[in-house]
Design a protein around this motif. Structure first.
Motif, PDB file in Angstrom:
ATOM      1  N   VAL A 167      31.738  10.665  98.223  1.00  0.00           N
ATOM      2  CA  VAL A 167      30.944   9.876  97.112  1.00  0.00           C
ATOM      3  C   VAL A 167      32.202   9.452  96.137  1.00  0.00           C
ATOM      4  N   ILE A 218      40.544  14.914  91.056  1.00  0.00           N
ATOM      5  CA  ILE A 218      39.032  14.939  91.509  1.00  0.00           C
ATOM      6  C   ILE A 218      38.171  14.720  89.904  1.00  0.00           C
ATOM      7  N   MET A 252      37.400  11.147  94.264  1.00  0.00           N
ATOM      8  CA  MET A 252      38.929  11.629  94.218  1.00  0.00           C
ATOM      9  C   MET A 252      39.404  10.156  94.165  1.00  0.00           C
ATOM     10  N   PRO A 295      36.725  22.707  93.912  1.00  0.00           N
ATOM     11  CA  PRO A 295      38.029  22.225  94.655  1.00  0.00           C
ATOM     12  C   PRO A 295      38.985  21.946  93.625  1.00  0.00           C
ATOM     13  N   CYS A 303      36.400  11.498 101.023  1.00  0.00           N
ATOM     14  CA  CYS A 303      35.494  12.036 100.165  1.00  0.00           C
ATOM     15  C   CYS A 303      34.253  11.149 100.277  1.00  0.00           C
ATOM     16  N   CYS A 359      31.867  14.525  91.866  1.00  0.00           N
ATOM     17  CA  CYS A 359      31.888  15.655  92.983  1.00  0.00           C
ATOM     18  C   CYS A 359      30.576  16.551  93.415  1.00  0.00           C
ATOM     19  N   ILE A 360      30.189  16.426  94.708  1.00  0.00           N
ATOM     20  CA  ILE A 360      28.986  17.053  94.930  1.00  0.00           C
ATOM     21  C   ILE A 360      29.413  18.436  95.552  1.00  0.00           C
ATOM     22  N   SER A 361      30.493  18.755  95.473  1.00  0.00           N
ATOM     23  CA  SER A 361      30.758  20.077  96.137  1.00  0.00           C
ATOM     24  C   SER A 361      30.657  20.329  97.524  1.00  0.00           C
ATOM     25  N   CYS A 362      30.732  18.972  98.328  1.00  0.00           N
ATOM     26  CA  CYS A 362      30.512  19.231  99.897  1.00  0.00           C
ATOM     27  C   CYS A 362      31.452  20.039 100.562  1.00  0.00           C
ATOM     28  N   LEU A 363      32.829  19.977  99.971  1.00  0.00           N
ATOM     29  CA  LEU A 363      34.107  20.682 100.371  1.00  0.00           C
ATOM     30  C   LEU A 363      34.754  19.894 101.612  1.00  0.00           C
ATOM     31  N   CYS A 367      36.918  17.845 101.445  1.00  0.00           N
ATOM     32  CA  CYS A 367      38.239  17.577 101.188  1.00  0.00           C
ATOM     33  C   CYS A 367      38.916  18.956 101.534  1.00  0.00           C
TER      34      CYS A 367
HETATM   35  S1  SF4 Z   1      34.138  18.607  97.124  1.00  0.00           S
HETATM   36 FE1  SF4 Z   1      33.325  16.669  98.387  1.00  0.00          FE
HETATM   37  S2  SF4 Z   1      32.548  15.317  96.605  1.00  0.00           S
HETATM   38 FE2  SF4 Z   1      33.922  16.919  95.758  1.00  0.00          FE
HETATM   39  S3  SF4 Z   1      36.087  16.048  95.872  1.00  0.00           S
HETATM   40 FE3  SF4 Z   1      35.847  17.004  97.752  1.00  0.00          FE
HETATM   41  S4  SF4 Z   1      35.189  15.724  99.326  1.00  0.00           S
HETATM   42 FE4  SF4 Z   1      34.737  14.760  97.155  1.00  0.00          FE
END
Ligand code: SF4
Ligand code: SF4
Length: 393
Positions: A332, A344, A335, A313, A330, A349-353, A355
């Motif tokens: 974790v 970021i 951000m 992201p 977010c 970041c755990i790439s949960c997306l 955001c």
């Molecule tokens: S992808 Fe998830 S962990 Fe990474 S910045 Fe976005 S919300 Fe946070």
């Protein structure tokens, strides 16, 4: 196992009513699922504060059509969900219900509107990485649950369909907590299957009239598909949707895991499609999420050097309004605001997306941050364009 499909060109209420009725008729009518006097919870998709035409949330016309069918069968419809994200410490469900036309649809349909964030939760044991799940009481206490997902892509789970839709039964901030507790995509998919199993909808009716392709479930592009799908088994419905989108059903983690665990049928050869011929539904040009190739690669490659090439992201500064919705949501805390723009921390970041999913301005975009990844992305996008032109001929 049966999945019913009917055609519906647009959201004209009469046409949607007819399409929902036709889809239900193929699988035995609403009376097969609802008995007089039963409380029937319609679990809609109220992901975030988007207008109906943005194709992120279940369209009000579909909610009204299903509520009318429930009433005709003698049931008492309720409409509920919990939105994603946190704004000022609270999930914005009430606002989403208003913006997405869901509150209006419930009112016109004479259905009680239920905000899962305010209705209490009960603990339920689960098989996956989170052994105790907290789920909205109204879902667990309803006589019948009907899931009303939207047909969309998902940048993490490839597709968001019948199984993923039930994640909204996790109220408020716990959704982010579950992302944090199961950061790997496959583990998170196991959590999704657990939630689906615990809430087990008797019926799924999918709004595929205008779906979403590309960077779903909220930053993609609306795509006219003209479909209503209905099935008692949401896993079977997701398998059919994957086929329509051009994906092998078992590449979708939730479908594969649910099938392996006996929660539903993901094997297309054992699914009977009613109302339309499956081969006539398959799309050759459905735009899938950019990270898809990483989901279909062997695990050792993804966790190795190729994993570094996964798109991440990135905030598009010109589109960002500095609302900090992503920062507050977010899971974790990767951000933080710098001036008026979020930055970021990719190490956290755990790439949960989440955001990207929740940004109201489509300001979170998936981009290659690794130089080699940028070269690869250029090649992929060039070949995609060549493919697209071939289809246009
Ligand atoms: S992808 Fe998830 S962990 Fe990474 S910045 Fe976005 S919300 Fe946070
Ligand atoms: S990226 Fe989106 S959600 Fe985050 S601050 Fe900017 S506009 Fe708000």
């Amino acid at each position: 196992m049966q999945v019913s499909v009917s055609r519906c060109a647009d959201y004209n209420q009469d046409m949607v009513d007819q399409a929902v009725h036709a889809a239900m008729t193929h699988i035995g009518g609403m009376e097969r699922f609802v008995r007089p006097g039963q409380k029937v919870l319609l679990k809609v998709n109220a992901l975030t504060m988007k207008l109906p035409e943005e194709a992120v949330t279940t369209h009000p016309a579909v909610i009204m059509a299903v509520a009318a069918e429930v009433k005709k069968a003698g049931g008492i419809p309720l409409v509920g969900d919990s939105s994603g994200g946190m704004a000022a410490g609270q999930a914005p469900t009430k606002k989403t219900f208003e913006v997405a036309g869901i509150a209006g649809a419930a009112e016109v349909a004479g259905a009680e509107l239920v905000n899962f964030d305010m209705a209490g939760a009960a603990a339920v044991p689960a098989e996956g990485p989170i052994p105790i799940l907290h789920l909205a009481r109204p879902v667990l206490e309803a006589d019948v649950v009907i899931s009303l997902p939207k047909l969309k892509t998902h940048s993490v789970t490839i597709l968001t369909g019948a199984v993923k839709n039930m994640f909204g039964c996790v109220p408020g901030h716990r959704k982010a907590e579950y992302h944090r507790m199961a950061p790997r995509v496959k583990d998170f998919a196991r959590v999704l299957v657990d939630v689906y199993e615990a809430t087990r909808p008797a019926l799924t009716i999918m709004d595929g009239i205008v779906g979403m392709e590309g960077s779903g479930p909220s930053a993609g592009n609306p795509r006219e598909l003209g479909l209503i799908l209905a099935a008692p088994d949401g896993v079977a419905l997701d398998a059919v949707v994957a086929h329509i989108a051009g994906i092998a059903p078992f590449k979708v983690h939730t479908t594969r895991i649910a099938h392996q665990r006996g929660v539903g049928m993901g094997d297309l050869s054992k699914i009977e499609v009613l109302g339309e011929r499956l081969e006539n539904l398959k799309l050759r040009d459905f735009d899938l999420p950019s990270n898809l190739m990483f989901e279909v690669m062997p695990g050792f490659l993804v966790s190795g050097v190729l994993g570094m090439l996964r798109a991440r992201p990135v905030i598009a500064e010109d589109a960002c309004a500095g609302c900090r919705f992503c920062v507050d949501s977010c899971p974790v805390k990767a951000m933080e605001m710098s001036e008026k723009i979020p930055v970021i921390d990719y190490n956290r970041c755990i790439s949960c997306l989440c955001c990207q999913e929740l940004c109201p301005r489509k300001a979170v975009q998936m981009k290659q941050i690794h130089p080699l990844g940028r070269v690869l992305a250029g090649i992929v996008s060039h070949s995609k364009e060549k493919k697209r032109r071939r289809y246009l001929k």
